[in-house]
Design a protein around this motif. Structure first.
Motif, PDB file in Angstrom:
ATOM      1  N   ALA A 186       0.901  -1.283  -0.040  1.00 30.29           N
ATOM      2  CA  ALA A 186       0.044  -0.073   0.068  1.00 30.29           C
ATOM      3  C   ALA A 186       0.981   1.133  -0.058  1.00 30.29           C
ATOM      4  CB  ALA A 186      -0.911   0.106   1.064  1.00 30.29           C
ATOM      5  N   GLY A 187       1.962   1.286   0.655  1.00 29.58           N
ATOM      6  CA  GLY A 187       2.934   2.340   0.789  1.00 29.58           C
ATOM      7  C   GLY A 187       3.461   2.660  -0.662  1.00 29.58           C
ATOM      8  N   PHE A 188       3.975   1.633  -1.388  1.00 28.33           N
ATOM      9  CA  PHE A 188       4.452   1.615  -2.732  1.00 28.33           C
ATOM     10  C   PHE A 188       3.264   2.368  -3.549  1.00 28.33           C
ATOM     11  CE2 PHE A 188       7.065  -2.332  -1.730  1.00 28.33           C
ATOM     12  CZ  PHE A 188       7.752  -1.689  -0.856  1.00 28.33           C
ATOM     13  N   LEU A 189       2.219   1.661  -3.525  1.00 26.58           N
ATOM     14  CA  LEU A 189       1.104   2.316  -4.441  1.00 26.58           C
ATOM     15  C   LEU A 189       0.745   3.423  -4.180  1.00 26.58           C
ATOM     16  CD1 LEU A 189      -1.070  -1.149  -4.774  1.00 26.58           C
ATOM     17  CD2 LEU A 189       0.482  -0.351  -6.708  1.00 26.58           C
ATOM     18  N   LEU A 190       0.706   3.943  -2.877  1.00 21.22           N
ATOM     19  CA  LEU A 190       0.378   5.094  -2.636  1.00 21.22           C
ATOM     20  C   LEU A 190       1.202   6.272  -3.063  1.00 21.22           C
ATOM     21  CD1 LEU A 190      -1.897   6.933  -1.085  1.00 21.22           C
ATOM     22  CD2 LEU A 190      -0.667   6.639   1.042  1.00 21.22           C
ATOM     23  N   PRO A 243       9.218   5.534 -11.288  1.00 16.00           N
ATOM     24  CA  PRO A 243      10.208   4.927 -10.921  1.00 16.00           C
ATOM     25  C   PRO A 243       9.865   3.433 -10.789  1.00 16.00           C
ATOM     26  CG  PRO A 243       9.462   6.505  -9.075  1.00 16.00           C
ATOM     27  CD  PRO A 243       8.397   6.566 -10.253  1.00 16.00           C
ATOM     28  N   PHE A 244       8.774   3.175 -10.724  1.00 13.32           N
ATOM     29  CA  PHE A 244       8.527   1.467 -10.572  1.00 13.32           C
ATOM     30  C   PHE A 244       8.422   0.891 -12.005  1.00 13.32           C
ATOM     31  CE2 PHE A 244       5.916   3.176  -6.672  1.00 13.32           C
ATOM     32  CZ  PHE A 244       6.907   3.479  -5.913  1.00 13.32           C
ATOM     33  N   ASN A 245       9.458   0.479 -12.387  1.00  8.20           N
ATOM     34  CA  ASN A 245       9.718  -0.508 -13.488  1.00  8.20           C
ATOM     35  C   ASN A 245       9.556  -1.888 -13.143  1.00  8.20           C
ATOM     36  OD1 ASN A 245      11.954  -1.346 -12.678  1.00  8.20           O
ATOM     37  ND2 ASN A 245      13.288  -0.225 -14.036  1.00  8.20           N
ATOM     38  N   LEU A 302       9.372  -7.059  -9.848  1.00  7.11           N
ATOM     39  CA  LEU A 302       9.732  -8.229  -9.626  1.00  7.11           C
ATOM     40  C   LEU A 302      10.450  -8.649  -8.444  1.00  7.11           C
ATOM     41  CD1 LEU A 302      10.497 -11.053 -11.166  1.00  7.11           C
ATOM     42  CD2 LEU A 302      12.630  -9.892 -11.901  1.00  7.11           C
ATOM     43  N   ILE A 303      11.501  -7.552  -8.168  1.00  4.96           N
ATOM     44  CA  ILE A 303      12.318  -7.986  -6.843  1.00  4.96           C
ATOM     45  C   ILE A 303      11.462  -7.565  -5.533  1.00  4.96           C
ATOM     46  CG2 ILE A 303      14.004  -6.601  -5.507  1.00  4.96           C
ATOM     47  CD1 ILE A 303      15.547  -5.764  -7.966  1.00  4.96           C
ATOM     48  N   ILE A 360      15.639   3.956  -2.474  1.00  8.73           N
ATOM     49  CA  ILE A 360      16.686   4.208  -3.100  1.00  8.73           C
ATOM     50  C   ILE A 360      16.030   4.472  -4.876  1.00  8.73           C
ATOM     51  CG2 ILE A 360      18.553   2.826  -4.694  1.00  8.73           C
ATOM     52  CD1 ILE A 360      19.137   1.454  -1.863  1.00  8.73           C
ATOM     53  N   VAL A 361      14.957   3.926  -4.965  1.00  9.91           N
ATOM     54  CA  VAL A 361      14.329   3.961  -6.157  1.00  9.91           C
ATOM     55  C   VAL A 361      13.739   5.117  -6.431  1.00  9.91           C
ATOM     56  CG1 VAL A 361      12.656   3.077  -7.789  1.00  9.91           C
ATOM     57  CG2 VAL A 361      14.101   1.423  -6.749  1.00  9.91           C
ATOM     58  N   VAL A 362      13.073   5.646  -5.502  1.00  6.71           N
ATOM     59  CA  VAL A 362      12.329   6.853  -5.499  1.00  6.71           C
ATOM     60  C   VAL A 362      13.119   8.200  -5.211  1.00  6.71           C
ATOM     61  CG1 VAL A 362      10.174   5.573  -5.012  1.00  6.71           C
ATOM     62  CG2 VAL A 362      11.251   6.853  -3.282  1.00  6.71           C
ATOM     63  N   LEU A 363      14.036   8.255  -4.362  1.00  7.29           N
ATOM     64  CA  LEU A 363      14.749   9.163  -3.824  1.00  7.29           C
ATOM     65  C   LEU A 363      15.786   9.655  -4.993  1.00  7.29           C
ATOM     66  CD1 LEU A 363      14.820   8.947  -0.295  1.00  7.29           C
ATOM     67  CD2 LEU A 363      13.397  10.282  -1.535  1.00  7.29           C
TER      68      LEU A 363
END
Length: 160
Positions: free
Chosen positions: A33-37, A46-48, A53-54, A157-160
């Protein structure tokens, strides 16, 4: 407003970590939910596919760690499937019956009761299995904490 969004995402992640101690809280759902929000409030860019997968592999690891740690803890101390089920029920019920210490006492009593009732083991053997269930639960919490920290770290790491 951006700070408020980050606070909400942080709260979702905090609830996920609380779910490690109170298994009735679905930790994985709060992490996702945090990722989706973040995607809804900021951007999904940023979410490829590699990110998902990871994170998906880590979700599988979370479920596997929970089951395997409990199973190993109980089996190592001579328990059976009944002990695993009793321990699982105790983990879920314990915090509600005995609010603070129920998270450790619940699986202990659940495994003992299952071994006594289903397998008709001696009290001493059942207590040994109950001890194994607590060891399994604690090792599961430690393992899942590490996995969740990695998941949140990778997200950051991915979003910042």
């Amino acid at each position: 407003m951006e700070a408020v969004y980050w606070i909400i995402i942080g709260i979702l992640f905090a609830v996920a970590f609380i779910g490690l101690i109170y298994p009735i809280i679905p930790s994985v759902l709060f992490l996702l939910a945090g990722f989706l929000l973040y995607g809804v409030l900021f951007s999904f860019e940023p979410f490829n596919w590699l990110f998902w997968l990871i994170q998906g592999l880590f979700v599988v690891l979370l479920f596997a760690a929970d089951y395997i740690a409990n199973l190993i803890g109980i089996k190592k101390y001579g328990g059976s499937k009944a002990g695993v089920w009793g321990s699982t029920l105790g983990i879920l019920a314990g915090p509600f019956v005995i609010p603070i210490f129920g998270i450790l006492i619940g699986p202990f009593i659940g495994a003992i009761a299952a071994e006594l009732l289903v397998n008709r083991r001696s009290f001493n053997e059942s207590v040994k299995v109950g001890f194994g269930s607590v060891i399994g639960f604690i090792s599961s919490v430690v393992t899942k904490t590490i996995i969740q920290v990695i998941m949140v770290g990778y997200f950051l790491i991915v979003v910042l």
